[in-house]
Design a protein around this motif. Structure first.
Motif, PDB file in Angstrom:
ATOM      1  N   THR A 182       0.837  -1.200   0.000  1.00  0.00           N
ATOM      2  CA  THR A 182       0.000   0.000   0.000  1.00  0.00           C
ATOM      3  C   THR A 182       0.876   1.256   0.000  1.00  0.00           C
ATOM      4  N   GLY A 183       0.286   2.341  -0.427  1.00  0.00           N
ATOM      5  CA  GLY A 183       0.969   3.640  -0.372  1.00  0.00           C
ATOM      6  C   GLY A 183       1.034   4.324  -1.726  1.00  0.00           C
ATOM      7  N   ASP A 184       0.624   5.613  -1.745  1.00  0.00           N
ATOM      8  CA  ASP A 184       0.621   6.384  -3.001  1.00  0.00           C
ATOM      9  C   ASP A 184       2.019   6.532  -3.588  1.00  0.00           C
ATOM     10  N   ASP A 201      -6.257 -17.748   2.368  1.00  0.00           N
ATOM     11  CA  ASP A 201      -6.403 -18.156   3.771  1.00  0.00           C
ATOM     12  C   ASP A 201      -6.078 -16.997   4.694  1.00  0.00           C
ATOM     13  N   VAL A 202      -5.202 -16.103   4.209  1.00  0.00           N
ATOM     14  CA  VAL A 202      -4.784 -14.961   5.023  1.00  0.00           C
ATOM     15  C   VAL A 202      -4.248 -13.895   4.068  1.00  0.00           C
ATOM     16  N   LEU A 203      -4.391 -12.628   4.462  1.00  0.00           N
ATOM     17  CA  LEU A 203      -3.840 -11.547   3.643  1.00  0.00           C
ATOM     18  C   LEU A 203      -2.693 -10.889   4.411  1.00  0.00           C
ATOM     19  N   LEU A 204      -1.604 -10.688   3.696  1.00  0.00           N
ATOM     20  CA  LEU A 204      -0.436 -10.020   4.279  1.00  0.00           C
ATOM     21  C   LEU A 204      -0.280  -8.708   3.527  1.00  0.00           C
ATOM     22  N   SER A 205      -0.301  -7.583   4.277  1.00  0.00           N
ATOM     23  CA  SER A 205      -0.128  -6.293   3.600  1.00  0.00           C
ATOM     24  C   SER A 205       1.093  -5.614   4.176  1.00  0.00           C
ATOM     25  N   SER A 206       1.588  -4.604   3.444  1.00  0.00           N
ATOM     26  CA  SER A 206       2.641  -3.788   4.028  1.00  0.00           C
ATOM     27  C   SER A 206       2.277  -2.333   3.863  1.00  0.00           C
ATOM     28  N   GLY A 207       2.544  -1.566   4.938  1.00  0.00           N
ATOM     29  CA  GLY A 207       2.317  -0.131   4.927  1.00  0.00           C
ATOM     30  C   GLY A 207       0.952   0.247   5.481  1.00  0.00           C
ATOM     31  N   GLY A 208       0.862   1.534   5.875  1.00  0.00           N
ATOM     32  CA  GLY A 208      -0.425   2.088   6.284  1.00  0.00           C
ATOM     33  C   GLY A 208      -0.954   1.579   7.610  1.00  0.00           C
ATOM     34  N   VAL A 209      -0.061   1.251   8.553  1.00  0.00           N
ATOM     35  CA  VAL A 209      -0.568   0.726   9.836  1.00  0.00           C
ATOM     36  C   VAL A 209      -0.116   1.537  11.046  1.00  0.00           C
ATOM     37  N   MET A 256       8.124  -4.463  20.017  1.00  0.00           N
ATOM     38  CA  MET A 256       9.377  -4.807  19.334  1.00  0.00           C
ATOM     39  C   MET A 256       9.862  -3.603  18.543  1.00  0.00           C
ATOM     40  N   ARG A 257      11.161  -3.599  18.235  1.00  0.00           N
ATOM     41  CA  ARG A 257      11.717  -2.544  17.408  1.00  0.00           C
ATOM     42  C   ARG A 257      12.835  -3.138  16.567  1.00  0.00           C
ATOM     43  N   PRO A 258      12.787  -3.034  15.244  1.00  0.00           N
ATOM     44  CA  PRO A 258      11.727  -2.395  14.471  1.00  0.00           C
ATOM     45  C   PRO A 258      10.506  -3.300  14.372  1.00  0.00           C
ATOM     46  N   GLY A 259       9.446  -2.735  13.795  1.00  0.00           N
ATOM     47  CA  GLY A 259       8.266  -3.550  13.513  1.00  0.00           C
ATOM     48  C   GLY A 259       7.088  -3.267  14.406  1.00  0.00           C
ATOM     49  N   GLY A 260       7.238  -2.314  15.339  1.00  0.00           N
ATOM     50  CA  GLY A 260       6.211  -2.058  16.353  1.00  0.00           C
ATOM     51  C   GLY A 260       4.786  -1.858  15.858  1.00  0.00           C
ATOM     52  N   PRO A 261       4.558  -1.167  14.706  1.00  0.00           N
ATOM     53  CA  PRO A 261       3.167  -0.852  14.358  1.00  0.00           C
ATOM     54  C   PRO A 261       2.338  -2.007  13.781  1.00  0.00           C
ATOM     55  N   ALA A 262       2.857  -3.212  13.678  1.00  0.00           N
ATOM     56  CA  ALA A 262       2.117  -4.323  13.035  1.00  0.00           C
ATOM     57  C   ALA A 262       0.719  -4.485  13.649  1.00  0.00           C
ATOM     58  N   ILE A 263      -0.213  -4.885  12.798  1.00  0.00           N
ATOM     59  CA  ILE A 263      -1.611  -5.046  13.238  1.00  0.00           C
ATOM     60  C   ILE A 263      -2.155  -6.374  12.718  1.00  0.00           C
ATOM     61  N   PRO A 303      -8.567 -13.350   7.557  1.00  0.00           N
ATOM     62  CA  PRO A 303      -7.527 -12.863   8.475  1.00  0.00           C
ATOM     63  C   PRO A 303      -6.558 -11.928   7.741  1.00  0.00           C
ATOM     64  N   VAL A 304      -6.225 -10.823   8.369  1.00  0.00           N
ATOM     65  CA  VAL A 304      -5.342  -9.825   7.741  1.00  0.00           C
ATOM     66  C   VAL A 304      -4.207  -9.498   8.707  1.00  0.00           C
ATOM     67  N   PHE A 305      -2.968  -9.648   8.220  1.00  0.00           N
ATOM     68  CA  PHE A 305      -1.826  -9.223   9.027  1.00  0.00           C
ATOM     69  C   PHE A 305      -1.212  -8.035   8.317  1.00  0.00           C
ATOM     70  N   GLY A 306      -1.203  -6.865   8.981  1.00  0.00           N
ATOM     71  CA  GLY A 306      -0.662  -5.648   8.393  1.00  0.00           C
ATOM     72  C   GLY A 306       0.754  -5.421   8.887  1.00  0.00           C
ATOM     73  N   LEU A 307       1.707  -5.602   7.971  1.00  0.00           N
ATOM     74  CA  LEU A 307       3.109  -5.341   8.317  1.00  0.00           C
ATOM     75  C   LEU A 307       3.379  -3.853   8.176  1.00  0.00           C
ATOM     76  N   PRO A 308       4.317  -3.312   8.945  1.00  0.00           N
ATOM     77  CA  PRO A 308       4.703  -1.922   8.727  1.00  0.00           C
ATOM     78  C   PRO A 308       5.331  -1.762   7.345  1.00  0.00           C
ATOM     79  N   GLY A 309       5.226  -0.557   6.780  1.00  0.00           N
ATOM     80  CA  GLY A 309       5.735  -0.330   5.430  1.00  0.00           C
ATOM     81  C   GLY A 309       7.243  -0.358   5.313  1.00  0.00           C
ATOM     82  N   ASN A 310       7.935   0.138   6.328  1.00  0.00           N
ATOM     83  CA  ASN A 310       9.399   0.167   6.232  1.00  0.00           C
ATOM     84  C   ASN A 310       9.910  -1.239   5.920  1.00  0.00           C
ATOM     85  N   PRO A 311      10.665  -1.392   4.825  1.00  0.00           N
ATOM     86  CA  PRO A 311      11.079  -2.742   4.426  1.00  0.00           C
ATOM     87  C   PRO A 311      11.856  -3.493   5.499  1.00  0.00           C
ATOM     88  N   VAL A 312      12.682  -2.794   6.272  1.00  0.00           N
ATOM     89  CA  VAL A 312      13.437  -3.487   7.321  1.00  0.00           C
ATOM     90  C   VAL A 312      12.464  -4.013   8.383  1.00  0.00           C
TER      91      VAL A 312
END
Ligand SMILES: Nc1nc2c(c(=O)[nH]1)N[C@H]1C(S)=C(S)[C@@H](COP(=O)(O)OP(=O)(O)OC[C@H]3O[C@@H](n4cnc5c(N)ncnc54)[C@H](O)[C@@H]3O)O[C@H]1N2
Ligand code: MOO
Length: 398
Positions: free
Chosen positions: A193-195, A252-260, A285-292, A300-309
Motif C-alpha cells: 500500500t501507499g501512493d 487463507d490470510v492476507l499479508l499487507s505492508s504499509g499504512g498501519v 518490538m523494534r523495528p516492527g512495532g506498528p504491526a496489526i 484474516p489480515v496481518f498488516g506489516l509496517p511499510g518500512n522494508p526493514v
C-alpha cells in the motif's frame, strides 16, 4: 489532550509481546488438509505424518575410503604386507572371503567383504607388485560404515510437523519416500500500500519508492511453502483498499505492508479498526512495532509496517514461525559491540558475525535498506536490557 487512533475505545489488546503476536496469528490460520507431493516439489512444505525409513542406510556394511579391505589384526605392526585376492566396488561386491594375510582392493561405498573388518586408504599403501601391497599404517576399523549405522529400516527418522528444507528433502528420499505427506499450501494474498510506492521497472519521481516489499515478501512466502496470490498495490484511498481486499477471495490470510502506523493516511489500520475486526495492534518490538492483526469480512489480515526493514524483521520473527509452525532458531554468541533495548520493546539489531563474535551492523534505522542484504544476523535484546561487549546474546541468522 492526546488524540489519535491509539486512543479510540477498543476491545482488543495493544502492545502485545512478540510471542503473543505469533500465537494470535497462528490461531487465525485454517486447519489444512494433507496431500501427497513428489519429494522434489515439496521444498518449504511441512510434513503431515511421521516418516519411517523404508530401507537401512548404509544398506550394507561398506568402506568409507578408497584403499584395501583387510583384517585389522594383520596390520598392527607396520609396515605390513598383504596379498591382494580381489576387488570390491560399488555395485560389484567381492564374492569370496578375506583370509589372514589377505586383502581386497575396495572403493568408497563398496560392500566390505566377509572376513575383513578394516580399511587402509591408498595414500598409506605401496604397491609391491600387482598381487602384493605394503601398508605404511595400520588399517582402521573406524573407516568401515556399518549397515544401518545412519538409520535402520522401520526406524521413525522424521517427525510430523517438520519443515522441509533442502537437506530434509534429501533425507526423506534416502529413507525411501518418493512422495511425501504434507499439509496443503497456505494461500497468502499479498498487498503493498501507499501512493508513493511504484512497481519496479517504472520511472521513479522524487518522493517515490520502488515496491521492494512485494518482491521480498513474496520470495519469503514461497520459501515458507506458501502459495502467493499477488494483489499488487493499493493507493492511499480507503474505498479502493476495501475493493482490493474484497478481491482476495480464496486466500487463507492476507499479508499487507504499509499504512498501519499513526499517520492520517494509514488506511490499512483504519480499515481494520473501523470496518473490520482487530486481534491486536502494535507489538513490543523494534523495528516492527506498528504491526496489526485482524480480519476483514472473515479474511484474516496481518498488516506489516511499510518500512522494508521492519516488514522483514516482523516476517522473520512472527509471520514465518506462525505460517510454518517452526520456532525461530537462535544461537548464543559473544557480543563484539554493545546492544540495548528500550524498557518496553524487544530490540532486533541488524548485525554481522566476525570470527564467531557478533557486531552491530551500523545504521539501525528501519529505512536503511542496505542492511537487509548486508547484515547476516539479528541480535535479540529482550525488553529493557543492556548487552556489554563480551556478554552472550541470542542471535538469529538471516
Ligand atoms: N508518530 C508516529 N509515527 C510513526 C510511528 C509512531 O509510532 N508514531 N511508527 C513508525 C514506525 S516504527 C514505522 S515502522 C512506520 C510504519 O508505518 P506504516 O506501516 O504506516 O508504513 P508507511 O507509512 O506506509 O511506510 C513507511 C515507509 O516505508 C516505505 N514503504 C511502504 N511500502 C513500501 C513498499 N512496498 N516497498 C518499499 N518501501 C515501502 C514508505 O515509503 C515509507 O518510507 O511508521 C513510523 N511512524
Ligand atoms: O519500528 Mo519501525 O518498525 O522503526 O521502523
Amino acid at each position: 489532550m492526546t488524540s489519535g487512533p491509539e486512543h479510540l475505545e477498543r476491545d482488543f489488546p495493544m502492545h502485545v509481546s512478540v510471542s503473543e503476536a505469533r500465537e494470535m496469528l497462528a490461531a487465525l490460520l485454517p486447519q489444512r488438509q494433507t496431500e501427497m507431493v513428489v519429494a522434489k516439489e515439496a521444498l518449504g512444505r511441512t510434513l503431515a505424518a511421521d516418516l519411517a525409513a523404508l530401507v537401512s542406510h548404509p544398506s550394507a556394511t561398506e568402506s568409507a575410503l578408497d584403499g584395501i579391505a583387510c583384517r585389522a589384526a594383520d596390520t598392527q605392526s607396520v609396515p605390513s604386507e598383504l596379498r591382494v585376492v580381489g576387488e570390491s566396488r560399488a555395485g560389484v561386491p567381492f564374492a569370496g572371503e578375506v583370509g589372514t594375510g589377505e586383502c581386497v582392493r575396495i572403493y568408497t561405498g563398496a560392500p566390505l567383504p566377509r572376513g575383513a573388518d578394516a580399511i587402509c586408504p591408498v595414500e598409506k599403501l605401496e604397491e609391491i607388485d600387482s598381487a602384493r601391497v605394503r601398508l605404511l599404517s595400520p588399517a582402521s576399523t573406524g573407516d568401515v560404515r556399518h549397515e544401518g549405522g545412519d538409520f535402520r529400516a522401520g526406524e521413525v527418522v522424521m517427525q510430523a510437523g517438520t519443515w522441509l528444507s533442502a537437506p530434509r528433502l534429501a533425507l526423506a528420499t534416502a529413507l525411501g519416500h518418493a512422495q511425501l505427506p504434507v499439509y496443503q499450501r497456505l494461500r497468502v494474498a499479498l498487498l503493498s500500500t501507499g501512493d508513493e510506492v511504484v512497481e519496479a521497472g517504472q520511472p521513479l519521481q522524487a518522493g517515490q519508492v520502488y515496491d521492494s516489499n512485494s518482491v521480498g515478501l513474496s520470495a519469503m512466502l514461497q520459501e515458507a511453502g506458501c502459495e502467493v496470490l499477488p494483489l499488487g498495490h493499493a493507493p492511499d484511498q480507503p474505498e479502493q483498499l476495501a475493493q482490493i481486499l474484497a478481491g482476495a477471495g480464496g486466500a487463507d490470510v492476507l499479508l499487507s505492508s504499509g499504512g498501519v502506523s499513526m499517520g492520517k493516511y494509514d488506511f490499512m489500520r483504519d480499515l481494520l479498526l473501523e470496518g473490520g475486526k482487530v486481534s491486536f495492534w502494535k507489538v513490543r518490538m523494534r523495528p516492527g512495532g506498528p504491526a496489526i492483526l485482524g480480519g476483514w469480512r472473515g479474511l484474516p489480515v496481518f498488516g506489516l509496517p511499510g518500512n522494508p526493514v521492519s516488514s522483514l524483521v516482523v516476517f522473520h520473527v512472527i509471520v514465518r514461525p506462525a505460517l510454518t509452525g517452526q520456532p525461530v532458531q537462535t544461537l548464543k554468541l559473544r557480543a563484539g559491540t554493545p546492544f540495548r533495548s528500550l524498557p518496553d520493546k524487544t530490540a532486533f539489531w541488524r548485525a554481522n558475525l566476525v570470527g564467531g563474535v557478533v557486531h552491530d551492523y551500523g545504521q539501525q534505522g528501519s529505512g536503511i535498506l542496505r542492511s537487509l542484504s548486508e547484515a547476516g544476523a539479528l541480535v535479540v535484546v529482550p525488553e529493557g536490557q543492556r548487552v556489554q561487549v563480551g556478554d552472550d546474546v541470542d542471535v538469529i541468522l538471516l
